[in-house]
Motif scaffolding. Structure first.
Motif, mmCIF file in Angstrom:
data_model
loop_
_atom_site.group_PDB
_atom_site.id
_atom_site.type_symbol
_atom_site.label_atom_id
_atom_site.label_comp_id
_atom_site.label_asym_id
_atom_site.label_seq_id
_atom_site.Cartn_x
_atom_site.Cartn_y
_atom_site.Cartn_z
ATOM 1 N N GLU A 76 12.792 23.501 21.102
ATOM 2 C CA GLU A 76 13.338 24.535 20.218
ATOM 3 C C GLU A 76 12.401 24.849 19.061
ATOM 4 O O GLU A 76 12.281 26.007 18.650
ATOM 5 C CB GLU A 76 14.708 24.084 19.687
ATOM 6 N N TYR A 203 29.467 35.123 23.514
ATOM 7 C CA TYR A 203 28.819 33.811 23.659
ATOM 8 C C TYR A 203 29.637 32.781 22.884
ATOM 9 O O TYR A 203 29.230 32.328 21.804
ATOM 10 C CB TYR A 203 27.386 33.865 23.120
ATOM 11 N N HIS A 207 24.520 30.848 20.795
ATOM 12 C CA HIS A 207 23.245 31.085 21.464
ATOM 13 C C HIS A 207 22.120 30.908 20.458
ATOM 14 O O HIS A 207 22.350 30.859 19.242
ATOM 15 C CB HIS A 207 23.197 32.503 22.063
ATOM 16 N N HIS A 208 20.902 30.804 20.942
ATOM 17 C CA HIS A 208 19.767 30.652 20.032
ATOM 18 C C HIS A 208 19.517 31.977 19.313
ATOM 19 O O HIS A 208 19.603 33.043 19.917
ATOM 20 C CB HIS A 208 18.509 30.233 20.809
ATOM 21 N N ARG A 211 15.735 33.347 20.913
ATOM 22 C CA ARG A 211 15.955 33.496 22.355
ATOM 23 C C ARG A 211 17.455 33.719 22.554
ATOM 24 O O ARG A 211 18.186 32.816 22.968
ATOM 25 C CB ARG A 211 15.501 32.248 23.104
ATOM 26 N N HIS A 213 19.338 35.071 24.529
ATOM 27 C CA HIS A 213 19.986 35.015 25.844
ATOM 28 C C HIS A 213 20.105 33.569 26.317
ATOM 29 O O HIS A 213 20.520 33.319 27.447
ATOM 30 C CB HIS A 213 19.175 35.807 26.863
ATOM 31 N N CYS A 214 19.737 32.623 25.440
ATOM 32 C CA CYS A 214 19.718 31.209 25.820
ATOM 33 C C CYS A 214 20.652 30.384 24.943
ATOM 34 O O CYS A 214 21.105 30.823 23.882
ATOM 35 C CB CYS A 214 18.301 30.648 25.700
ATOM 36 N N SER A 215 20.900 29.168 25.382
ATOM 37 C CA SER A 215 21.732 28.222 24.653
ATOM 38 C C SER A 215 21.109 27.895 23.298
ATOM 39 O O SER A 215 19.970 28.269 23.007
ATOM 40 C CB SER A 215 21.910 26.944 25.483
ATOM 41 N N GLY A 218 17.679 26.801 23.085
ATOM 42 C CA GLY A 218 16.664 27.719 23.576
ATOM 43 C C GLY A 218 16.219 27.475 24.998
ATOM 44 O O GLY A 218 15.225 28.059 25.442
ATOM 45 N N VAL A 219 16.942 26.655 25.750
ATOM 46 C CA VAL A 219 16.484 26.234 27.071
ATOM 47 C C VAL A 219 17.261 26.894 28.211
ATOM 48 O O VAL A 219 16.683 27.475 29.131
ATOM 49 C CB VAL A 219 16.564 24.695 27.219
ATOM 50 N N VAL A 220 18.581 26.825 28.165
ATOM 51 C CA VAL A 220 19.407 27.255 29.286
ATOM 52 C C VAL A 220 19.812 28.720 29.131
ATOM 53 O O VAL A 220 20.355 29.112 28.094
ATOM 54 C CB VAL A 220 20.684 26.386 29.394
ATOM 55 N N GLU A 221 19.538 29.524 30.152
ATOM 56 C CA GLU A 221 19.925 30.924 30.099
ATOM 57 C C GLU A 221 21.433 31.050 30.265
ATOM 58 O O GLU A 221 22.029 30.429 31.144
ATOM 59 C CB GLU A 221 19.201 31.726 31.175
#
Length: 372
Positions: A76, A203, A207-208, A211, A213-215, A218-221
């Motif tokens: 992250e 969400y 979300h991040h 990013r 569109h990610c968790s 910042g890893v999981v879409e």
């Protein structure tokens, strides 16, 4: 190999590659950009005033991938800012995600933002202007200020899915424009980039902020929920070239600034009606972002055509436009509102596939309603 974290297996790399990344890091890759270094310098002040930045901006930050066999892209604290003069932060007292923006302290933007967030206006149901949460002196310059607002995301991210979502967007933005004009404010730059939304309902787990569109890590879409079932609220931002008029004063202005250069009357020499510019610009948003992109929105054509009249005097007011929209809404069926938006760029095979998926999703939706 350290696998003590929650990262997916593909985030881990060989020791040799990890060493290369470590060397890149020492050479300055993944380091703070010049603009990010300014936020790092502001971090202690922001902490004292109740706002926490991500660990990347702390003086004692050490990249988390050093000494681990992890690709930095999955860490992250490798995620950089997209916009140099805006940063995300957490408000300490309640964990609220906010955005902090640098701006000159002598602009009308601050005065208008304060006015629209005054106690008499901030909770008005038609107020769709991003609320000003806090206004702080910039510790790095006496001529600058830090504006704190709720964290918002682009109005079209994620993409619209069904007809009713578009209709809700048009209603909210027209309602917000009518409110602005009733308050004697012309936005003058209400183009696509200056319309945002509070997407928290899409969400629910967060979300991040970069990013988005990610968790949170910042890893999981993530797969967002739909707006038609989880409504969002839209906001106007950036009052940098806006004008506030005193009661009964002329709305005529000069200037060619603004993101939408399609407005025919913009001039530095010939005065024009700022309110009529807002009508054209917002009509252009509806045209370019929806009518030109999707099938099935013909019911908006007459409304948008009136808003984009080349002669300013022929354009309706925000109040009249909103009234016309409400008349259009009354003619639309609830079934139409849940129809899938079909992009004009979609190929026949794609259309068949997406229509099938949408029909199945709607079937599940109606079945759940029957059960409950």
């Amino acid at each position: 190999m350290d696998r003590s974290s929650h990262l997916p297996a593909y985030a881990y790399i060989s020791p040799e590659k990890a060493q290369l990344y470590a060397e890149d890091t020492r050479k300055g890759f993944y380091g703070l950009s010049p603009a990010e270094k300014l936020w790092k310098d502001r971090q202690p002040f922001l902490e004292r005033t109740g706002y926490t930045l991500r660990k990347r901006y702390y003086t004692d930050w050490t990249p988390s991938w050093i000494g681990k066999n992890v690709d930095p892209i999955f860490c992250e604290d490798s995620i950089m800012l997209n916009n140099y003069n805006v940063i995300d932060a957490i408000r300490c007292r309640d964990g609220m995600l906010v955005a902090i923006k640098t701006t000159r302290g002598d602009t009308d933007e601050i005065a208008i933002a304060k006015f629209l967030s005054s106690p008499d206006l901030i909770n008005h149901p038609s107020n769709h202007c991003a609320p000003l949460i806090d206004l702080l002196p910039d510790p790095l310059g006496s001529s600058k200020m830090l504006m704190v607002t709720p964290y918002l995301r682009p109005f079209d991210d994620p993409e619209f899915g069904v007809v009713g979502e578009v209709l809700d967007f048009v209603f909210q933005t027209l309602q917000g424009l009518q409110f602005l004009h009733q308050c004697g404010v012309a936005h003058r730059d209400c183009a696509s980039a200056n319309i945002m939304m509070d997407g928290r309902s899409l969400y629910p787990q967060g979300h991040h902020p970069i990013r988005d569109h990610c968790s949170l890590d910042g890893v999981v879409e993530l797969v967002p929920l739909s707006r038609i079932d989880h409504p969002v609220r839209y906001y106007f931002i950036d009052f940098g070239i806006s004008t506030r008029f005193s009661e009964n004063s002329s709305p005529l202005v000069l200037g060619k600034n603004g993101r939408d250069q399609d407005v025919p009357e913009l001039s530095s020499d010939v005065p024009y009606d700022a309110y009529k510019v807002d009508i054209f610009v917002l009509g252009n948003v509806y045209d370019k972002e929806f009518i030109q992109k999707y099938h099935g929105l013909d019911f908006l054509q007459s409304l948008v055509g009136a808003m984009k009249q080349s002669v300013p005097g022929r354009r309706p007011t925000a109040q009249d436009t909103l009234k016309s929209l409400e008349e259009i809404q009354a003619t639309l069926s609830s079934v139409l509102l849940r129809w899938r938006l079909r992009p004009r760029s979609e190929t026949p095979p794609e259309r068949i596939l997406h229509d099938t998926v949408a029909a199945a999703r709607e079937g599940i939706y109606h079945l759940k309603r029957l059960v409950t």
